[in-house]
Write an enzyme that holds these catalytic residues in place. Structure first.
Site, PDB file in Angstrom:
ATOM      1  N   GLY A 179       2.392   2.175  10.587  1.00  8.13           N
ATOM      2  CA  GLY A 179       3.293   3.301  10.391  1.00  8.13           C
ATOM      3  C   GLY A 179       4.048   3.719  11.640  1.00  8.13           C
ATOM      4  N   LYS A 208       0.101   4.254  -0.258  1.00  7.24           N
ATOM      5  CA  LYS A 208      -0.546   5.439   0.339  1.00  7.24           C
ATOM      6  C   LYS A 208      -0.348   6.666  -0.567  1.00  7.24           C
ATOM      7  CE  LYS A 208       0.266   3.366   4.806  1.00  7.24           C
ATOM      8  NZ  LYS A 208       0.141   3.476   6.246  1.00  7.24           N
ATOM      9  N   HIS A 213      -9.428   0.887   5.088  1.00  3.16           N
ATOM     10  CA  HIS A 213      -8.141   1.129   5.749  1.00  3.16           C
ATOM     11  C   HIS A 213      -8.377   2.094   6.910  1.00  3.16           C
ATOM     12  CE1 HIS A 213      -4.025   2.328   6.501  1.00  3.16           C
ATOM     13  NE2 HIS A 213      -3.645   1.284   5.796  1.00  3.16           N
ATOM     14  N   GLU A 249      -5.384  -5.152  10.737  1.00  2.37           N
ATOM     15  CA  GLU A 249      -4.441  -4.046  10.846  1.00  2.37           C
ATOM     16  C   GLU A 249      -4.683  -3.291  12.151  1.00  2.37           C
ATOM     17  OE1 GLU A 249      -2.505  -3.054   6.935  1.00  2.37           O
ATOM     18  OE2 GLU A 249      -4.071  -1.600   7.269  1.00  2.37           O
ATOM     19  N   ASN A 284       0.861  -1.183   0.000  1.00  3.00           N
ATOM     20  CA  ASN A 284       0.000   0.000   0.000  1.00  3.00           C
ATOM     21  C   ASN A 284       0.897   1.233   0.000  1.00  3.00           C
ATOM     22  OD1 ASN A 284      -1.869   2.021   0.463  1.00  3.00           O
ATOM     23  ND2 ASN A 284      -2.238   1.474   2.607  1.00  3.00           N
ATOM     24  N   GLU A 299      -6.813   4.486   7.941  1.00  3.70           N
ATOM     25  CA  GLU A 299      -6.602   5.902   7.624  1.00  3.70           C
ATOM     26  C   GLU A 299      -7.798   6.505   6.906  1.00  3.70           C
ATOM     27  OE1 GLU A 299      -2.798   5.484   5.650  1.00  3.70           O
ATOM     28  OE2 GLU A 299      -1.904   4.838   7.536  1.00  3.70           O
ATOM     29  N   SER A 318       3.393  -2.246  10.247  1.00  4.48           N
ATOM     30  CA  SER A 318       4.851  -2.224  10.368  1.00  4.48           C
ATOM     31  C   SER A 318       5.502  -3.568  10.046  1.00  4.48           C
ATOM     32  CB  SER A 318       5.260  -1.726  11.765  1.00  4.48           C
ATOM     33  OG  SER A 318       4.785  -0.408  11.980  1.00  4.48           O
TER      34      SER A 318
HETATM   35  C1  PEP Z   1      -0.663  -0.068   5.790  1.00  5.18           C
HETATM   36  O1  PEP Z   1      -0.480   0.853   5.014  1.00  5.18           O
HETATM   37  O2  PEP Z   1      -1.701  -0.710   5.729  1.00  5.18           O
HETATM   38  C2  PEP Z   1       0.378  -0.379   6.765  1.00  5.18           C
HETATM   39  C3  PEP Z   1       0.225  -1.443   7.504  1.00  5.18           C
HETATM   40  O3  PEP Z   1       1.460   0.484   6.858  1.00  5.18           O
HETATM   41  P1  PEP Z   1       2.874   0.172   7.582  1.00  5.18           P
HETATM   42  O4  PEP Z   1       3.373  -1.125   7.008  1.00  5.18           O
HETATM   43  O5  PEP Z   1       3.743   1.330   7.209  1.00  5.18           O
HETATM   44  O6  PEP Z   1       2.608   0.078   9.036  1.00  5.18           O
END
Ligand code: PEP
Length: 270
Positions: free
Chosen positions: A188, A11, A95, A182, A9, A97, A228
Site C-alpha cells: 500500500g 481489503k 496478511h 509480502e 485482495n 494487516e 504495490s
Molecule cells: C495486499 O493487499 O496484500 C497488497 C499487497 O496491497 P498493495 O498491492 O496495495 O500493496
C-alpha cells in the site's frame, strides 16, 4: 508444474453494488482465461454476491480471513464452513494487516505498528490448518517490516514465519498451500520490492518449505509476491523464475488494472 496466480485482495473496500460491478468487470475481461488462477478476495459481506457474479467463469473466490473453530460463541468471527457455503475456494491468512500486536492504529503509526489484529504465528498456523482440513486453500502471507529489513533480519524473519505457518502439516497439506511474500514496507506504499530481491527472498521461502516438507517439495508450490504490484511493475516481477504471480491490493480495485495484471501474467507464465 506450478500454477501462476493473480489474486486481488480488496481489503475493506466495496459495498455490495461496487463489489458486483468490480467482479463483473473482471469476469468480462479475464473470466475465461486459462493457465492463470484468477482469484478475488472481497470483504466477507460481498462474498455471496461476488460468487453469483463469477459463477460459470474461471474466476475463483477467496476470503480475507477465517477463524479456526467450526461454530459457537466467537462473536464477529467466520468459520471455514461459512466461507465454503459462500463459494470460497481460498482464504488469505496471516496478511500483515492482521498480524502483530492488538491495538487501535494511530494516524502516524509506522509499518511495524499498523499490524493491529493480533494474529500470531501460531494463530496463522491454526487458521491455515483449519482451512486445509475444511477444503479451502490458504494463501499464507509472510514478510518483514522495514525495521527488520534494515536490521538485516529479512531472511530470518521470513524463514521463521514460513516454518511456523507450516508446523504440524503433512507434506500433502504443505503441497496444497499457496504462499505470498509480502514485505510489509511495500504494501500500500507504492514502493515495490526490486524484482530480483523479491525473487531472492522467495528462494529463501522455498528453502524453508523444503526444510519442513523435504527436499524438492517447494518446487510444486505456488509462491506469490505482494506489495504495490502495478501494471507497470508486473512484467518484471512475474518474469522472475521464483515468482508465480501476485497478491494485489490497490491495483485490484479497478477491473482494468487487475485484468492487465492477469493478462501479463498469462503472457509471461501461462
Ligand atoms: C495486499 O493487499 O496484500 C497488497 C499487497 O496491497 P498493495 O498491492 O496495495 O500493496
Amino acid at each position: 508444474m506450478r500454477t501462476p496466480m493473480m489474486a486481488g485482495n480488496w481489503k475493506m473496500n466495496c459495498d455490495l453494488d461496487e463489489a458486483a460491478a468490480l467482479a463483473q468487470g473482471v469476469v468480462e475481461g479475464v473470466g475465461s482465461v486459462e493457465g492463470v488462477a484468477v482469484v478475488l478476495a472481497p470483504p466477507f459481506t460481498a462474498l455471496d454476491r461476488v460468487a453469483s457474479v463469477i459463477a460459470g467463469s474461471n474466476v475463483r473466490l477467496s476470503a480475507q480471513n477465517v477463524y479456526w473453530q467450526a461454530k459457537g460463541a466467537y462473536t464477529g468471527e467466520i468459520s471455514v464452513g461459512m466461507l465454503k457455503s459462500c463459494g470460497c475456494a481460498y482464504v488469505i491468512v496471516g496478511h500483515s494487516e492482521r498480524r502483530g500486536r492488538f491495538g487501535v492504529p494511530e494516524p502516524d503509526m509506522t509499518d511495524e505498528l499498523i499490524r493491529v489484529f493480533g494474529d500470531t504465528d501460531a494463530a496463522v498456523n491454526t487458521k491455515a490448518r483449519a482451512a486445509l482440513a475444511g477444503g479451502l486453500t490458504p494463501i499464507i502471507c509472510v514478510g518483514e517490516t522495514l525495521a527488520e529489513r534494515e536490521a538485516g533480519l529479512t531472511d530470518a524473519i521470513v524463514r521463521d514465519q514460513v516454518v511456523a505457518a507450516l508446523e504440524g502439516m503433512t507434506p500433502e497439506q504443505i503441497g496444497a498451500v499457496v504462499l505470498a511474500y509480502e514485505p510489509v514496507w511495500a504494501i500500500g506504499t507504492g514502493e515495490t520490492c526490486e524484482a530480483d530481491e523479491a525473487n531472492r527472498v522467495i528462494g529463501v521461502i522455498r528453502a524453508a518449505i523444503d526444510s519442513v516438507a523435504g527436499a524438492g517439495a517447494a518446487q510444486d508450490i505456488t509462491v506469490l509476491y505482494g506489495g504495490s504490484v502495478k501494471p507497470k511493475s508486473v512484467r518484471e516481477l512475474v518474469s522472475q523464475p521464483e515468482i508465480d504471480g501476485g497478491l494485489v491490493g490497490g491495483a485490484s480495485l479497478e477491473a482494468d488494472s487487475f485484468n492487465e495484471l492477469v493478462a501479463v501474467t498469462r503472457e509471461v507464465r501461462g
